[in-house]
Design a protein around this motif. Structure first.
Motif, mmCIF file in Angstrom:
data_model
loop_
_atom_site.group_PDB
_atom_site.id
_atom_site.type_symbol
_atom_site.label_atom_id
_atom_site.label_comp_id
_atom_site.label_asym_id
_atom_site.label_seq_id
_atom_site.Cartn_x
_atom_site.Cartn_y
_atom_site.Cartn_z
ATOM 1 N N GLY A 1 -18.666 38.468 -13.316
ATOM 2 C CA GLY A 1 -18.757 38.176 -14.758
ATOM 3 C C GLY A 1 -20.059 37.449 -15.248
ATOM 4 O O GLY A 1 -20.924 37.403 -14.250
ATOM 5 N N SER B 1 -13.306 30.569 -15.986
ATOM 6 C CA SER B 1 -12.143 31.479 -15.462
ATOM 7 C C SER B 1 -12.095 32.672 -16.880
ATOM 8 O O SER B 1 -11.889 33.708 -16.502
ATOM 9 N N THR C 1 -14.852 35.236 -16.438
ATOM 10 C CA THR C 1 -14.965 36.048 -15.093
ATOM 11 C C THR C 1 -13.665 36.817 -14.979
ATOM 12 O O THR C 1 -12.508 36.432 -15.682
ATOM 13 N N THR C 2 -14.065 37.856 -13.909
ATOM 14 C CA THR C 2 -12.532 38.349 -13.314
ATOM 15 C C THR C 2 -12.330 38.439 -11.894
ATOM 16 O O THR C 2 -13.453 38.331 -11.125
ATOM 17 N N ARG C 3 -11.257 38.123 -11.446
ATOM 18 C CA ARG C 3 -10.676 37.492 -10.064
ATOM 19 C C ARG C 3 -10.141 38.835 -9.469
ATOM 20 O O ARG C 3 -9.157 39.471 -10.136
ATOM 21 N N THR C 4 -10.591 39.409 -8.398
ATOM 22 C CA THR C 4 -10.321 40.745 -7.744
ATOM 23 C C THR C 4 -9.762 40.141 -6.550
ATOM 24 O O THR C 4 -10.497 39.581 -5.535
ATOM 25 N N VAL D 1 -15.252 37.542 -7.536
ATOM 26 C CA VAL D 1 -15.210 36.961 -8.814
ATOM 27 C C VAL D 1 -16.451 37.715 -9.356
ATOM 28 O O VAL D 1 -17.681 37.450 -8.690
ATOM 29 N N LYS E 1 -7.395 30.572 -17.163
ATOM 30 C CA LYS E 1 -8.087 31.820 -18.062
ATOM 31 C C LYS E 1 -7.785 31.800 -19.626
ATOM 32 O O LYS E 1 -8.568 32.097 -20.370
#
Length: 174
Positions: A135, A106, A109-112, A133, A64
Protein backbone atom coordinates in the motif's frame (compact mmCIF):
# COMPACT_ATOMS: atom_id res chain seq x y z
CA UNK A 1 8.96 -22.24 41.65
CA UNK A 2 12.31 -22.65 39.89
CA UNK A 3 11.38 -26.20 38.86
CA UNK A 4 8.12 -25.00 37.32
CA UNK A 5 9.90 -22.19 35.49
CA UNK A 6 12.61 -24.53 34.14
CA UNK A 7 9.94 -26.96 33.03
CA UNK A 8 8.00 -24.22 31.26
CA UNK A 9 11.10 -22.92 29.48
CA UNK A 10 12.13 -26.47 28.51
CA UNK A 11 8.63 -27.05 27.12
CA UNK A 12 8.89 -23.89 24.99
CA UNK A 13 12.25 -25.04 23.59
CA UNK A 14 10.92 -28.50 22.86
CA UNK A 15 8.03 -27.01 20.92
CA UNK A 16 10.51 -24.88 19.00
CA UNK A 17 8.49 -21.75 19.79
CA UNK A 18 9.74 -18.41 21.06
CA UNK A 19 6.98 -18.17 23.65
CA UNK A 20 8.76 -17.04 26.80
CA UNK A 21 5.98 -14.58 27.70
CA UNK A 22 3.45 -17.35 27.23
CA UNK A 23 5.37 -19.83 29.36
CA UNK A 24 5.95 -17.26 32.11
CA UNK A 25 2.22 -16.68 32.20
CA UNK A 26 1.78 -20.44 32.74
CA UNK A 27 4.14 -20.27 35.70
CA UNK A 28 2.42 -17.16 37.05
CA UNK A 29 -1.21 -17.47 35.89
CA UNK A 30 -2.26 -14.46 37.95
CA UNK A 31 0.15 -12.26 35.99
CA UNK A 32 -2.43 -11.60 33.27
CA UNK A 33 -5.65 -12.39 35.10
CA UNK A 34 -8.35 -9.79 34.57
CA UNK A 35 -11.69 -9.31 36.19
CA UNK A 36 -14.75 -7.60 34.76
CA UNK A 37 -15.34 -6.16 38.22
CA UNK A 38 -12.05 -4.23 38.00
CA UNK A 39 -12.16 -3.51 34.29
CA UNK A 40 -15.29 -1.74 33.08
CA UNK A 41 -14.38 -2.19 29.41
CA UNK A 42 -14.88 -5.93 29.80
CA UNK A 43 -18.43 -5.37 31.00
CA UNK A 44 -19.40 -3.23 28.03
CA UNK A 45 -17.85 -5.44 25.34
CA UNK A 46 -20.41 -8.09 24.47
CA UNK A 47 -18.54 -9.75 21.59
CA UNK A 48 -17.31 -13.22 22.43
CA UNK A 49 -14.78 -14.93 20.19
CA UNK A 50 -14.43 -18.70 20.37
CA UNK A 51 -10.82 -19.01 19.28
CA UNK A 52 -7.58 -17.03 19.61
CA UNK A 53 -7.55 -16.70 15.81
CA UNK A 54 -10.99 -15.03 16.01
CA UNK A 55 -9.52 -12.45 18.39
CA UNK A 56 -6.45 -11.81 16.21
CA UNK A 57 -8.65 -11.37 13.12
CA UNK A 58 -11.06 -9.11 15.02
CA UNK A 59 -8.14 -7.01 16.27
CA UNK A 60 -6.85 -6.47 12.73
CA UNK A 61 -10.36 -5.73 11.45
CA UNK A 62 -10.85 -3.16 14.23
CA UNK A 63 -7.56 -1.44 13.31
CA UNK A 64 -8.49 -1.46 9.61
CA UNK A 65 -11.82 0.31 10.30
CA UNK A 66 -10.20 2.66 12.87
CA UNK A 67 -12.26 1.28 15.77
CA UNK A 68 -9.92 1.94 18.69
CA UNK A 69 -12.45 0.83 21.31
CA UNK A 70 -12.93 -2.58 19.70
CA UNK A 71 -9.17 -3.08 19.28
CA UNK A 72 -8.42 -2.10 22.87
CA UNK A 73 -11.18 -4.33 24.25
CA UNK A 74 -9.40 -7.34 22.76
CA UNK A 75 -6.23 -6.58 24.74
CA UNK A 76 -5.41 -7.23 28.39
CA UNK A 77 -4.69 -4.09 30.39
CA UNK A 78 -1.10 -5.23 30.90
CA UNK A 79 -0.46 -6.22 27.28
CA UNK A 80 3.16 -5.85 26.19
CA UNK A 81 3.82 -4.82 22.58
CA UNK A 82 7.17 -5.10 20.81
CA UNK A 83 7.44 -3.21 17.52
CA UNK A 84 10.43 -1.88 15.58
CA UNK A 85 12.75 -2.23 18.57
CA UNK A 86 10.37 -0.38 20.89
CA UNK A 87 8.12 -1.57 23.69
CA UNK A 88 4.76 -0.44 25.01
CA UNK A 89 4.15 -1.90 28.45
CA UNK A 90 0.37 -1.74 28.71
CA UNK A 91 -2.86 -1.02 26.87
CA UNK A 92 -3.05 2.62 27.99
CA UNK A 93 0.48 3.28 26.71
CA UNK A 94 -0.38 1.68 23.36
CA UNK A 95 -3.54 3.76 23.14
CA UNK A 96 -1.64 7.03 23.62
CA UNK A 97 1.37 6.13 21.47
CA UNK A 98 0.92 3.90 18.42
CA UNK A 99 -2.73 2.89 18.19
CA UNK A 100 -3.74 5.75 15.88
CA UNK A 101 -0.78 5.28 13.54
CA UNK A 102 -1.28 1.49 13.52
CA UNK A 103 -4.92 2.03 12.55
CA UNK A 104 -3.95 4.51 9.82
CA UNK A 105 -1.32 2.07 8.54
CA UNK A 106 -3.86 -0.77 8.48
CA UNK A 107 -6.37 1.36 6.59
CA UNK A 108 -3.75 2.33 4.00
CA UNK A 109 -2.39 -1.15 3.35
CA UNK A 110 -3.53 -4.60 2.32
CA UNK A 111 -2.40 -7.71 4.20
CA UNK A 112 -1.98 -10.95 2.25
CA UNK A 113 -1.57 -13.97 4.54
CA UNK A 114 1.26 -16.42 3.82
CA UNK A 115 1.02 -18.69 6.85
CA UNK A 116 -0.44 -18.88 10.32
CA UNK A 117 0.51 -21.25 13.14
CA UNK A 118 -1.47 -21.67 16.33
CA UNK A 119 -0.01 -23.24 19.47
CA UNK A 120 -2.09 -23.72 22.60
CA UNK A 121 -1.41 -24.74 26.16
CA UNK A 122 -4.53 -24.71 28.33
CA UNK A 123 -5.79 -21.15 28.67
CA UNK A 124 -2.81 -19.76 26.73
CA UNK A 125 -2.34 -19.65 23.01
CA UNK A 126 -0.07 -18.07 20.44
CA UNK A 127 -0.96 -17.11 16.90
CA UNK A 128 2.10 -16.65 14.69
CA UNK A 129 1.50 -15.12 11.27
CA UNK A 130 3.52 -14.29 8.18
CA UNK A 131 2.06 -11.97 5.56
CA UNK A 132 2.86 -9.58 2.76
CA UNK A 133 1.80 -5.96 3.26
CA UNK A 134 1.34 -3.52 0.36
CA UNK A 135 0.00 0.00 0.00
CA UNK A 136 0.97 3.63 0.50
CA UNK A 137 1.35 5.12 3.95
CA UNK A 138 2.26 8.77 4.55
CA UNK A 139 3.17 9.20 0.87
CA UNK A 140 5.56 6.25 1.09
CA UNK A 141 5.11 3.01 -0.83
CA UNK A 142 4.87 -0.07 1.40
CA UNK A 143 5.95 -3.47 0.12
CA UNK A 144 7.05 -5.64 3.02
CA UNK A 145 7.02 -9.06 4.58
CA UNK A 146 5.62 -8.94 8.08
CA UNK A 147 5.80 -11.45 10.92
CA UNK A 148 3.56 -11.25 13.93
CA UNK A 149 3.27 -13.19 17.15
CA UNK A 150 0.25 -12.67 19.39
CA UNK A 151 0.00 -14.44 22.73
CA UNK A 152 -3.49 -14.70 24.22
CA UNK A 153 -4.87 -15.80 27.56
CA UNK A 154 -8.38 -17.03 28.23
CA UNK A 155 -9.74 -15.47 31.41
CA UNK A 156 -13.35 -15.66 32.55
CA UNK A 157 -14.20 -17.44 29.29
CA UNK A 158 -12.71 -14.71 27.03
CA UNK A 159 -9.54 -14.61 24.98
CA UNK A 160 -7.42 -11.45 25.44
CA UNK A 161 -4.18 -10.44 23.77
CA UNK A 162 -1.37 -10.31 26.36
CA UNK A 163 1.60 -9.88 24.02
CA UNK A 164 2.20 -8.72 20.45
CA UNK A 165 5.49 -8.81 18.59
CA UNK A 166 5.58 -7.23 15.14
CA UNK A 167 8.53 -7.27 12.77
CA UNK A 168 8.82 -6.50 9.08
CA UNK A 169 11.33 -6.08 6.32
CA UNK A 170 11.02 -4.31 3.00
CA UNK A 171 10.78 -6.39 -0.14
CA UNK A 172 13.17 -5.08 -2.76
CA UNK A 173 11.79 -4.73 -6.28
CA UNK A 174 13.70 -6.62 -8.95
Amino acid sequence: MKIQHASAVRTARLLGLALTPLMLAVVHPEAHAMSSATNPSLQSDTANFDTPTDVVNAFHAALKRDDATAALNLMAEDVVIFESGGVERNRAEYETHHLKSDAAFSAATTRTPVSQTIASYGNLSSVMSVEFVKGTFRDRPINSRSVETMVLRKTEGRWRIIHIHWSSSAIQSK
